[in-house]
Design an enzyme around this catalytic site. Structure first.
Site, PDB file in Angstrom:
ATOM      1  N   HIS A  72     -41.255  69.581  49.242  1.00 26.12           N
ATOM      2  CA  HIS A  72     -40.559  68.538  48.332  1.00 26.12           C
ATOM      3  C   HIS A  72     -39.202  69.033  47.868  1.00 26.12           C
ATOM      4  O   HIS A  72     -38.991  70.498  47.364  1.00 26.12           O
ATOM      5  CB  HIS A  72     -41.556  68.279  47.307  1.00 26.12           C
ATOM      6  CG  HIS A  72     -41.013  66.985  46.401  1.00 26.12           C
ATOM      7  ND1 HIS A  72     -40.382  65.913  46.842  1.00 26.12           N
ATOM      8  CD2 HIS A  72     -40.655  66.963  44.969  1.00 26.12           C
ATOM      9  CE1 HIS A  72     -40.165  65.153  45.834  1.00 26.12           C
ATOM     10  NE2 HIS A  72     -40.359  65.735  44.641  1.00 26.12           N
ATOM     11  N   CYS A 123     -36.743  62.499  49.452  1.00 27.34           N
ATOM     12  CA  CYS A 123     -36.379  63.488  48.479  1.00 27.34           C
ATOM     13  C   CYS A 123     -35.132  64.158  49.050  1.00 27.34           C
ATOM     14  O   CYS A 123     -34.444  64.567  48.039  1.00 27.34           O
ATOM     15  CB  CYS A 123     -37.579  64.368  48.036  1.00 27.34           C
ATOM     16  SG  CYS A 123     -38.321  65.354  49.114  1.00 27.34           S
TER      17      CYS A 123
END
Length: 472
Positions: A426, A134
């Site tokens: 994240h 990510c």
């Protein structure tokens, strides 16, 4: 051809010629939507031999399609006395009387406008997470929505001098083609990941990496794989004419002032981003003065007590006393003396990236700083320029009488955020589409977002684009 240009275009410029030309670009050249692409695939065949390829051109007078390579379009032009045709692949206008592709300012303007409209209809595409990637996906989203970078890659201007399977610029070019192809299914960036691992080995592996570190590594590799128009480096070893330097490189001025003779030593260094300290870190952050002059600069205020991006920039550009433990040798005094150092912007980049230093690493602790920083949709960098240094006293901005320079104004177009802790987190990205429509990119998932959601986010990397550009 004479400097005046092609004399035969005036025969075409009658009645509704602009609208007619726009329709041709919309339907047969820059096909923005899936519907127009299907229409182009079905209708764009040579009306003489039925071929799809062979450099198809369309007559501008009667929308007649024919091959250029086989000279079928030439036969049509001669028999009908229709002197102008358009290349359906690249959009160039060909004059059969001049026997060359021509340039016309009005036609070129229409071509660019329709091309940008088509591109803006595309570009929203998710990216598959290949295992803690990510950090890469969020930077790819920011780069693919950087306007001038998009224009460069979609205009096929990269001339590779490397093996194409090892060139990151070639891969980015392919990535842009994928993003703006109109496909909605998530893209799998496995080749990009492999090339990043090859050229930036410190990022190799499936562990979670830092998005800021990836951004700098990616820009560095792209910069090294790029050449300027002449394939030569500029005289300045810190700067070349590649697309990365044109867009992202700015100049940071450092003024070191001797506290004895007040002599000033100035150096200017290139930068791709500005890293800003935050309140809550182990680095002291000077007390804010909400009631002071300029507290509403860039539309930001301290009514809710929040730290603003402008606060961070003020701190970054305030004079700093280096102290007795960091004496410098003064060229005026010819001895080591205490000094004051101040950073300002000598040259602003087209895209300004601000890195909020949320990850603190020291010998004693490793932690994430979650301090909320308010950032504006529009940013004026004039107070932080070297030319504005005289209006600064003791780190506090003093409002000048002169109006701010429009060349220093920026608009926010991408925000990278990090959720979670330093060990487990994240990355996601907010990107701005045309007409200030915002979208949240969470790997493969793209959802519409409100401006409030963007401005309320924590913020890790902030991307601003110059509002007014000067083209050389």
């Amino acid at each position: 051809m004479s400097p005046a240009g092609c004399p035969h275009v005036n025969c075409f410029k009658v009645d509704n010629w602009k609208q007619n030309l726009r329709v041709i670009y919309q339907c047969f050249v820059w096909s923005g939507s899936a519907e127009t692409r299907k229409r182009k695939a079905k209708s764009c065949i040579c009306h003489m031999c039925g071929a799809h390829l062979s450099r198809l051109h369309s007559c501008l007078y009667c929308v007649f399609f024919a091959c250029f390579a086989k000279k079928h379009i030439h036969e049509h032009a001669k028999s009908k006395r229709h002197n102008l045709a358009i290349d359906l692949l690249y959009g160039g206008i060909y004059c059969f009387m001049c026997q060359d592709y021509i340039y016309d300012k009005d036609m070129e303007q229409i071509a660019k406008e329709e091309q940008r409209k088509a591109w803006k209809m595309q570009g929203l595409r998710g990216l598959i997470n290949l295992g803690n990637t990510c950090f890469m996906n969020c930077i790819v989203q920011a780069l693919t929505h950087t306007p001038l970078l998009r224009d460069f890659f979609l205009s096929d201007r990269h001339k590779c001098e490397m093996q194409s399977n090892s060139c990151l610029v070639c891969e980015m070019s392919q990535l842009f083609q994928e993003f703006y192809s109109g496909h909605r299914s998530p893209h799998i960036p496995f080749r990009l990941l492999h090339l990043v691992w090859t050229h930036a080995r410190h990022l190799a592996g499936y562990e979670q990496q830092d998005a800021h570190e990836f951004l700098i590594a990616a820009l560095d590799v792209l910069h090294r794989h790029c050449k300027d128009d002449n394939g030569k480096k500029a005289n300045n070893p810190n700067h070349c004419n590649c697309i990365i330097d044109q867009i992202f490189t700015g100049g940071l001025q450092s003024d070191v002032t001797c506290q004895v003779c007040h002599g000033v030593s100035t150096t200017i260094d290139p930068f791709w981003d500005i890293s800003l300290d935050l309140p809550g870190s182990s680095t002291p952050f000077w007390p804010l003065s909400p009631g002071g002059d300029g507290s509403t600069l860039n539309g930001e205020s301290h009514t809710n007590g929040a730290t603003t991006l402008t606060d961070c920039l003020r701190r970054f550009t305030r004079p700093e006393h280096l102290g007795s433990s960091a004496k410098i040798k003064c060229s005026g005094c010819h001895s080591y003396q205490e000094s004051t150092k101040q950073l300002t912007m000598k040259k602003l980049p087209i895209v300004a990236c601000f890195h909020l230093k949320r990850f603190e690493h020291s010998a004693k602790l490793r932690r994430k700083i979650t301090t909320y920083v308010s950032f504006p949709l529009e940013l004026d960098m004039t107070p932080f320029m070297a030319s504005s240094k005289e209006s600064r006293m003791n780190g506090q901005y003093q409002q000048t009488v002169e109006p701010f320079n429009n060349d220093n104004k920026y608009s926010l177009f991408a925000v990278v955020n990090h959720q979670g802790t330093l060990e487990s987190g994240h990355y996601t990205t907010f990107i701005r589409q045309h007409k200030d429509h915002w979208f949240k990119c969470d790997d493969a998932i793209i959802t519409k977002a409100s401006i409030e959601a963007v401005l309320d986010s924590e913020g890790y990397l902030l991307f601003y684009h110059k509002q007014f550009l000067e083209y050389e």
